[in-house]
Design a protein around this motif. Structure first.
Motif, PDB file in Angstrom:
ATOM      1  N   GLU A 181      44.344  32.695  34.269  1.00 34.93           N
ATOM      2  CA  GLU A 181      45.528  33.307  34.887  1.00 34.93           C
ATOM      3  C   GLU A 181      45.135  34.430  35.846  1.00 34.93           C
ATOM      4  OE1 GLU A 181      49.665  33.276  35.363  1.00 34.93           O
ATOM      5  OE2 GLU A 181      48.663  32.071  33.842  1.00 34.93           O
ATOM      6  N   VAL A 182      44.187  35.260  35.445  1.00 35.97           N
ATOM      7  CA  VAL A 182      43.718  36.348  36.320  1.00 35.97           C
ATOM      8  C   VAL A 182      43.094  35.778  37.589  1.00 35.97           C
ATOM      9  CG1 VAL A 182      41.986  38.188  36.551  1.00 35.97           C
ATOM     10  CG2 VAL A 182      43.444  38.096  34.522  1.00 35.97           C
ATOM     11  N   VAL A 183      42.272  34.769  37.445  1.00 40.14           N
ATOM     12  CA  VAL A 183      41.624  34.155  38.609  1.00 40.14           C
ATOM     13  C   VAL A 183      42.672  33.570  39.555  1.00 40.14           C
ATOM     14  CG1 VAL A 183      40.121  32.255  39.360  1.00 40.14           C
ATOM     15  CG2 VAL A 183      39.434  33.705  37.433  1.00 40.14           C
ATOM     16  N   VAL A 184      43.621  32.825  39.014  1.00 39.15           N
ATOM     17  CA  VAL A 184      44.644  32.189  39.847  1.00 39.15           C
ATOM     18  C   VAL A 184      45.504  33.240  40.547  1.00 39.15           C
ATOM     19  CG1 VAL A 184      46.717  30.737  39.774  1.00 39.15           C
ATOM     20  CG2 VAL A 184      44.667  30.035  38.543  1.00 39.15           C
ATOM     21  N   ILE A 185      45.908  34.273  39.822  1.00 34.02           N
ATOM     22  CA  ILE A 185      46.724  35.334  40.438  1.00 34.02           C
ATOM     23  C   ILE A 185      45.932  36.032  41.543  1.00 34.02           C
ATOM     24  CG2 ILE A 185      47.804  37.590  40.056  1.00 34.02           C
ATOM     25  CD1 ILE A 185      48.593  36.548  37.247  1.00 34.02           C
ATOM     26  N   ASN A 186      44.681  36.372  41.252  1.00 31.75           N
ATOM     27  CA  ASN A 186      43.875  37.069  42.259  1.00 31.75           C
ATOM     28  C   ASN A 186      43.676  36.235  43.516  1.00 31.75           C
ATOM     29  OD1 ASN A 186      43.665  39.292  40.611  1.00 31.75           O
ATOM     30  ND2 ASN A 186      41.575  38.887  39.988  1.00 31.75           N
ATOM     31  N   LEU A 187      43.580  34.928  43.370  1.00 34.32           N
ATOM     32  CA  LEU A 187      43.410  34.062  44.530  1.00 34.32           C
ATOM     33  C   LEU A 187      44.707  33.858  45.306  1.00 34.32           C
ATOM     34  CD1 LEU A 187      41.021  31.329  43.076  1.00 34.32           C
ATOM     35  CD2 LEU A 187      40.450  33.128  44.729  1.00 34.32           C
ATOM     36  N   SER A 188      45.839  34.006  44.641  1.00 35.72           N
ATOM     37  CA  SER A 188      47.106  33.690  45.293  1.00 35.72           C
ATOM     38  C   SER A 188      47.906  34.894  45.771  1.00 35.72           C
ATOM     39  CB  SER A 188      47.986  32.855  44.353  1.00 35.72           C
ATOM     40  OG  SER A 188      48.358  33.608  43.220  1.00 35.72           O
ATOM     41  N   GLU A 189      47.566  36.101  45.302  1.00 39.32           N
ATOM     42  CA  GLU A 189      48.370  37.269  45.655  1.00 39.32           C
ATOM     43  C   GLU A 189      47.497  38.468  45.985  1.00 39.32           C
ATOM     44  OE1 GLU A 189      50.845  38.315  42.373  1.00 39.32           O
ATOM     45  OE2 GLU A 189      51.890  36.401  42.359  1.00 39.32           O
ATOM     46  N   ALA A 190      47.918  39.208  46.993  1.00 40.82           N
ATOM     47  CA  ALA A 190      47.288  40.497  47.286  1.00 40.82           C
ATOM     48  C   ALA A 190      47.872  41.527  46.318  1.00 40.82           C
ATOM     49  CB  ALA A 190      47.553  40.910  48.723  1.00 40.82           C
ATOM     50  N   TRP A 191      47.165  42.626  46.121  1.00 42.21           N
ATOM     51  CA  TRP A 191      47.633  43.660  45.194  1.00 42.21           C
ATOM     52  C   TRP A 191      47.595  45.012  45.858  1.00 42.21           C
ATOM     53  CZ3 TRP A 191      44.689  47.234  41.706  1.00 42.21           C
ATOM     54  CH2 TRP A 191      45.521  47.853  40.779  1.00 42.21           C
ATOM     55  N   GLU A 192      48.682  45.720  45.735  1.00 43.48           N
ATOM     56  CA  GLU A 192      48.733  47.103  46.178  1.00 43.48           C
ATOM     57  C   GLU A 192      48.752  47.992  44.947  1.00 43.48           C
ATOM     58  OE1 GLU A 192      51.417  48.891  49.096  1.00 43.48           O
ATOM     59  OE2 GLU A 192      51.566  46.878  49.968  1.00 43.48           O
ATOM     60  N   ARG A 193      47.762  48.858  44.861  1.00 45.59           N
ATOM     61  CA  ARG A 193      47.683  49.754  43.707  1.00 45.59           C
ATOM     62  C   ARG A 193      48.877  50.698  43.710  1.00 45.59           C
ATOM     63  NH1 ARG A 193      43.417  50.762  40.597  1.00 45.59           N
ATOM     64  NH2 ARG A 193      42.026  49.758  42.067  1.00 45.59           N
ATOM     65  N   PRO A 194      49.639  50.742  42.597  1.00 50.51           N
ATOM     66  CA  PRO A 194      50.784  51.651  42.553  1.00 50.51           C
ATOM     67  C   PRO A 194      50.345  53.109  42.488  1.00 50.51           C
ATOM     68  CG  PRO A 194      50.562  50.455  40.479  1.00 50.51           C
ATOM     69  CD  PRO A 194      49.518  49.928  41.405  1.00 50.51           C
ATOM     70  N   GLN A 195      51.202  53.984  42.953  1.00 45.59           N
ATOM     71  CA  GLN A 195      50.910  55.414  42.906  1.00 45.59           C
ATOM     72  C   GLN A 195      50.991  55.901  41.461  1.00 45.59           C
ATOM     73  OE1 GLN A 195      49.931  57.430  45.437  1.00 45.59           O
ATOM     74  NE2 GLN A 195      49.815  55.505  46.558  1.00 45.59           N
ATOM     75  N   PRO A 196      50.061  56.766  41.072  1.00 47.60           N
ATOM     76  CA  PRO A 196      50.121  57.297  39.704  1.00 47.60           C
ATOM     77  C   PRO A 196      51.336  58.194  39.512  1.00 47.60           C
ATOM     78  CG  PRO A 196      48.294  58.276  40.932  1.00 47.60           C
ATOM     79  CD  PRO A 196      48.933  57.264  41.823  1.00 47.60           C
TER      80      PRO A 196
END
Length: 181
Positions: free
Chosen positions: A132-147
């Motif tokens: 699931e992590v591999v598939v998500i990482n390949l299909s979606e970009a990620w923006e780190r949320p603000q702390p």
């Protein structure tokens, strides 16, 4: 074992549906969400039923000390899972806190269960979480949320301890005391 394996397959397929067939899932709209939810719940039910009905086939004998490591890892898994909902400073510490929690949970349970059904269940869920992590990482970009605020992390620690104690109670109620001797 057939129900257990079928449950794992259904769980995995239902979770991956959105990522593997995004156009079909989008066209289905709410019905697609409902189908995934039914698949996940049915998979969970089959896993529980299959695990409880499985014949005990011992593969290895876990050392006694792994119980302590399991409990520590379970505390960490509960904390990691909660990180996905926190609004604290740790909010953006990792991309997949829930799936990381599942991986920690699965490894913790593999450490203390040496029977075939446990290896299939916890090993299967570990494999699903990694996939699931591999598939998500390949299909979606990620923006780190603000702390957020640090006090929210303190609340998370308190909630973690309470949930860990509740899980201990449930395990005891089911006949599995998670603490040694």
């Amino acid at each position: 074992m057939a129900y257990l394996i079928l449950g794992l397959i259904l769980w995995t397929a239902a979770h991956l549906f959105k990522r593997v067939a995004p156009e079909l899932r989008a066209r289905m709209g709410t019905a697609g969400k409902a189908l995934a939810a039914v698949g996940i719940l049915a998979g969970l039910g089959l896993m529980i039923y299959g695990y409880r009905q499985a014949e005990f086939v011992n593969i290895w004998f876990p050392p006694a000390w792994t119980v302590h490591l399991n409990n520590l890892m379970m505390l960490a898994a509960v904390f990691l899972y909660g990180m996905s909902a926190t609004k604290g400073r740790l909010r953006g510490a990792m991309r997949h806190p829930q799936l990381t929690a599942v991986k920690v949970w699965a490894v913790a349970h593999l450490l203390v269960n040496g029977d075939l059904a446990s290896l299939i269940l916890f090993g299967g869920l570990l494999a699903w979480a990694v996939l699931e992590v591999v598939v998500i990482n390949l299909s979606e970009a990620w923006e780190r949320p603000q702390p957020g605020e640090a006090r929210r992390d303190i609340i998370l620690v308190i909630i973690t301890v309470v949930l860990f104690l509740a899980m201990t109670f449930v395990h005891n109620w089911l006949g599995v005391w998670p603490f040694p001797g």
